[in-house]
Design a protein around this motif. Structure first.
Motif, PDB file in Angstrom:
ATOM      1  N   TYR A  33       0.892  -1.396  -0.008  1.00 23.57           N
ATOM      2  CA  TYR A  33      -0.117  -0.228   0.055  1.00 23.57           C
ATOM      3  C   TYR A  33       1.018   1.165   0.058  1.00 23.57           C
ATOM      4  CZ  TYR A  33      -3.170  -3.390   2.386  1.00 23.57           C
ATOM      5  OH  TYR A  33      -3.974  -4.318   2.598  1.00 23.57           O
ATOM      6  N   TRP A  34       0.444   2.351  -0.712  1.00 20.73           N
ATOM      7  CA  TRP A  34       0.789   3.440  -0.516  1.00 20.73           C
ATOM      8  C   TRP A  34      -0.142   4.434   0.190  1.00 20.73           C
ATOM      9  CZ3 TRP A  34       5.830   5.195  -0.738  1.00 20.73           C
ATOM     10  CH2 TRP A  34       6.682   4.166  -1.307  1.00 20.73           C
ATOM     11  N   TYR A  35       0.411   5.267   1.355  1.00 19.92           N
ATOM     12  CA  TYR A  35      -0.427   6.161   1.829  1.00 19.92           C
ATOM     13  C   TYR A  35       0.184   7.580   1.914  1.00 19.92           C
ATOM     14  CZ  TYR A  35      -3.091   2.541   4.231  1.00 19.92           C
ATOM     15  OH  TYR A  35      -4.074   1.634   4.673  1.00 19.92           O
ATOM     16  N   GLN A  36      -0.678   8.438   1.786  1.00 17.32           N
ATOM     17  CA  GLN A  36      -0.186  10.033   1.993  1.00 17.32           C
ATOM     18  C   GLN A  36      -0.670  10.454   3.483  1.00 17.32           C
ATOM     19  OE1 GLN A  36      -2.288  13.264   0.062  1.00 17.32           O
ATOM     20  NE2 GLN A  36      -0.521  13.617  -0.960  1.00 17.32           N
ATOM     21  N   GLN A  37       0.143  11.109   4.061  1.00 17.05           N
ATOM     22  CA  GLN A  37      -0.192  11.632   5.330  1.00 17.05           C
ATOM     23  C   GLN A  37       0.183  13.023   5.567  1.00 17.05           C
ATOM     24  OE1 GLN A  37       1.604   9.864   8.909  1.00 17.05           O
ATOM     25  NE2 GLN A  37      -0.501  10.307  10.129  1.00 17.05           N
ATOM     26  N   LYS A  38      -0.552  13.896   5.576  1.00 21.21           N
ATOM     27  CA  LYS A  38      -0.312  15.377   5.648  1.00 21.21           C
ATOM     28  C   LYS A  38      -0.201  15.760   7.168  1.00 21.21           C
ATOM     29  CE  LYS A  38      -1.676  16.831   1.188  1.00 21.21           C
ATOM     30  NZ  LYS A  38      -2.463  17.856   0.294  1.00 21.21           N
ATOM     31  N   SER A  39       0.376  16.759   7.505  1.00 18.83           N
ATOM     32  CA  SER A  39       0.606  17.050   8.923  1.00 18.83           C
ATOM     33  C   SER A  39      -0.765  17.064   9.852  1.00 18.83           C
ATOM     34  CB  SER A  39       1.218  18.726   8.882  1.00 18.83           C
ATOM     35  OG  SER A  39       1.732  19.022  10.235  1.00 18.83           O
ATOM     36  N   SER A  40      -0.833  16.350  11.060  1.00 19.73           N
ATOM     37  CA  SER A  40      -1.513  16.258  11.891  1.00 19.73           C
ATOM     38  C   SER A  40      -3.126  16.104  11.167  1.00 19.73           C
ATOM     39  CB  SER A  40      -1.957  17.754  12.228  1.00 19.73           C
ATOM     40  OG  SER A  40      -0.741  18.217  13.077  1.00 19.73           O
ATOM     41  N   GLN A  41      -2.825  14.910  10.271  1.00 16.03           N
ATOM     42  CA  GLN A  41      -4.006  14.264   9.699  1.00 16.03           C
ATOM     43  C   GLN A  41      -3.740  12.627   9.532  1.00 16.03           C
ATOM     44  OE1 GLN A  41      -5.250  15.586   5.681  1.00 16.03           O
ATOM     45  NE2 GLN A  41      -4.717  17.889   6.342  1.00 16.03           N
ATOM     46  N   LEU A  90       3.878   6.842   3.169  1.00 18.40           N
ATOM     47  CA  LEU A  90       3.749   5.901   4.141  1.00 18.40           C
ATOM     48  C   LEU A  90       3.757   4.534   3.287  1.00 18.40           C
ATOM     49  CD1 LEU A  90       2.115   6.827   7.287  1.00 18.40           C
ATOM     50  CD2 LEU A  90       4.477   6.375   7.093  1.00 18.40           C
ATOM     51  N   CYS A  91       4.606   3.492   3.106  1.00 19.48           N
ATOM     52  CA  CYS A  91       4.292   2.282   2.365  1.00 19.48           C
ATOM     53  C   CYS A  91       3.920   1.311   3.691  1.00 19.48           C
ATOM     54  CB  CYS A  91       5.484   1.955   1.929  1.00 19.48           C
ATOM     55  SG  CYS A  91       5.521   0.353   1.109  1.00 19.48           S
ATOM     56  N   ALA A  92       3.178   0.569   3.374  1.00 21.46           N
ATOM     57  CA  ALA A  92       2.656  -0.587   4.101  1.00 21.46           C
ATOM     58  C   ALA A  92       2.442  -2.039   3.414  1.00 21.46           C
ATOM     59  CB  ALA A  92       1.315  -0.459   5.027  1.00 21.46           C
ATOM     60  N   THR A  93       2.522  -3.054   4.132  1.00 22.56           N
ATOM     61  CA  THR A  93       2.119  -4.279   3.536  1.00 22.56           C
ATOM     62  C   THR A  93       1.303  -5.082   4.191  1.00 22.56           C
ATOM     63  OG1 THR A  93       4.060  -5.559   4.620  1.00 22.56           O
ATOM     64  CG2 THR A  93       4.773  -4.441   2.860  1.00 22.56           C
ATOM     65  N   SER A  94       0.732  -6.015   3.801  1.00 21.80           N
ATOM     66  CA  SER A  94      -0.090  -7.121   4.447  1.00 21.80           C
ATOM     67  C   SER A  94      -0.184  -8.425   3.763  1.00 21.80           C
ATOM     68  CB  SER A  94      -1.707  -6.589   4.840  1.00 21.80           C
ATOM     69  OG  SER A  94      -2.178  -6.665   3.781  1.00 21.80           O
ATOM     70  N   ARG A  95      -0.281  -9.480   4.705  1.00 17.57           N
ATOM     71  CA  ARG A  95      -0.124 -10.725   4.051  1.00 17.57           C
ATOM     72  C   ARG A  95      -0.983 -11.055   2.777  1.00 17.57           C
ATOM     73  NH1 ARG A  95      -0.389 -13.166   8.583  1.00 17.57           N
ATOM     74  NH2 ARG A  95       1.815 -13.166   8.811  1.00 17.57           N
ATOM     75  N   GLU A  96      -2.388 -10.774   3.189  1.00 14.56           N
ATOM     76  CA  GLU A  96      -3.319 -11.355   1.944  1.00 14.56           C
ATOM     77  C   GLU A  96      -4.470 -10.231   1.608  1.00 14.56           C
ATOM     78  OE1 GLU A  96      -1.982 -14.648   0.517  1.00 14.56           O
ATOM     79  OE2 GLU A  96      -3.595 -13.483  -0.261  1.00 14.56           O
ATOM     80  N   GLN A  97      -4.876  -9.967   0.489  1.00 16.61           N
ATOM     81  CA  GLN A  97      -6.080  -9.110   0.110  1.00 16.61           C
ATOM     82  C   GLN A  97      -7.480  -9.574   0.773  1.00 16.61           C
ATOM     83  OE1 GLN A  97      -6.378  -6.592  -3.634  1.00 16.61           O
ATOM     84  NE2 GLN A  97      -7.654  -8.499  -4.062  1.00 16.61           N
ATOM     85  N   GLY A  98      -8.093  -8.643   1.147  1.00 16.03           N
ATOM     86  CA  GLY A  98      -9.529  -8.885   1.533  1.00 16.03           C
ATOM     87  C   GLY A  98      -9.741  -9.709   2.876  1.00 16.03           C
ATOM     88  N   VAL A  99      -8.503  -9.597   3.806  1.00 17.65           N
ATOM     89  CA  VAL A  99      -8.809 -10.206   5.243  1.00 17.65           C
ATOM     90  C   VAL A  99      -8.687  -9.281   6.209  1.00 17.65           C
ATOM     91  CG1 VAL A  99      -7.790 -11.590   6.803  1.00 17.65           C
ATOM     92  CG2 VAL A  99      -7.531 -12.260   4.213  1.00 17.65           C
ATOM     93  N   ALA A 100     -10.079  -8.875   6.711  1.00 17.01           N
ATOM     94  CA  ALA A 100     -10.179  -7.822   7.608  1.00 17.01           C
ATOM     95  C   ALA A 100      -9.368  -7.809   8.731  1.00 17.01           C
ATOM     96  CB  ALA A 100     -11.523  -7.718   7.902  1.00 17.01           C
ATOM     97  N   THR A 101      -8.847  -8.996   9.190  1.00 21.65           N
ATOM     98  CA  THR A 101      -8.244  -9.228  10.329  1.00 21.65           C
ATOM     99  C   THR A 101      -6.757  -8.931  10.197  1.00 21.65           C
ATOM    100  OG1 THR A 101      -8.098 -11.670   9.992  1.00 21.65           O
ATOM    101  CG2 THR A 101      -9.657 -10.861  11.520  1.00 21.65           C
TER     102      THR A 101
END
Lengths: 115, 115
Positions: A33-41, A90-101
């Motif tokens: 994943y790629w996220y954008q985080q602006k100041s205080s958001q 911010l870059c993030a990873t998760s094991r699988e797609q579509g797993v809420a947990t």
């Protein structure tokens, strides 16, 4: 230790000059994943990859593109940075797609400054 | 659709006193809930998560949270604040939607710890 690495940690670019941010992971996760985080958001999701399948958020500007050449690496390209694009990415990873947990594992971020 | 409300944008406590960071959520599906912590200029680190098992969840660094379905709350607590707890905390709700993990962040709570 398995981890998510982002380079560089700080990036300065000029208005309109293309810039590429890099993310790599040693977790062997399928989703990045790629996220954008602006100041205080809160972080805002730009897009994600499941393996090589690219999924863009509806409100992500065309100015933002991404590439994932292999499982380990993912790049964020900003074609013509504007002053409003200055943020932490911010870059993030998760094991699988579509797993809420599933936990998302975050890198330390790249702080982008646009002059 | 889901949403997350973090009721306090700033919380200030004295070192050694209890911490309470409040989070309320709404979700059409059974959610998973997460708390992440972000120290200045760093990425997000998972504190704990609720995934429909035990409603009282223990996390790292002495934090815990209780899932209360009747109150749609997932408040974060710690018995005794430490200076190193000063950071921003994000409550996150996660559901499976359309084959994807749909993640919604709260707006964050900045915790100040006074010596």
């Amino acid at each position: 230790d398995a981890m998510v690495i982002q380079n560089p940690r700080y990036q300065v670019t000029q208005f309109g000059k293309p810039v590429t941010l890099s993310c790599s992971q040693t977790l062997n996760h399928n989703v990045m994943y790629w996220y954008q985080q602006k100041s205080s958001q809160a972080p805002k999701l730009l897009f994600h990859y499941y393996d090589k399948d690219f999924n863009n958020e509806a409100d992500t500007p065309d100015n933002f593109q991404s590439r994932r050449p292999n499982t380990s690496f993912c790049f964020l390209d900003i074609r013509s940075p504007g002053l409003g694009d200055a943020a932490m990415y911010l870059c993030a990873t998760s094991r699988e797609q579509g797993v809420a947990t599933d936990t998302q594992y975050f890198g330390p971020g790249t702080r982008l400054t646009v002059l | 659709a889901q949403s997350v409300t973090q009721l306090d944008s700033h919380v200030s406590v004295s070192e050694g006193t209890p911490v309470l960071l409040r989070c309320n959520y709404s979700s059409s599906y059974s959610p998973s809930l997460f708390w992440y912590v972000q120290h200045p200029n760093k990425g997000l680190q998972l504190l704990l998560k609720y995934t429909s098992a035990a409603t009282l969840v223990k996390g790292i660094n002495g934090f815990e949270a209780e899932f209360k379905k009747s109150e749609t709350s997932f408040h974060l607590t710690k018995p005794s604040a430490h200076m190193s707890d000063a950071a921003e905390y994000f409550c996150v709700v996660s559901v499976r939607s359309g084959g994807y993990q749909k993640v919604t962040f709260g707006t964050g709570t900045k915790l100040q710890v006074i010596p």
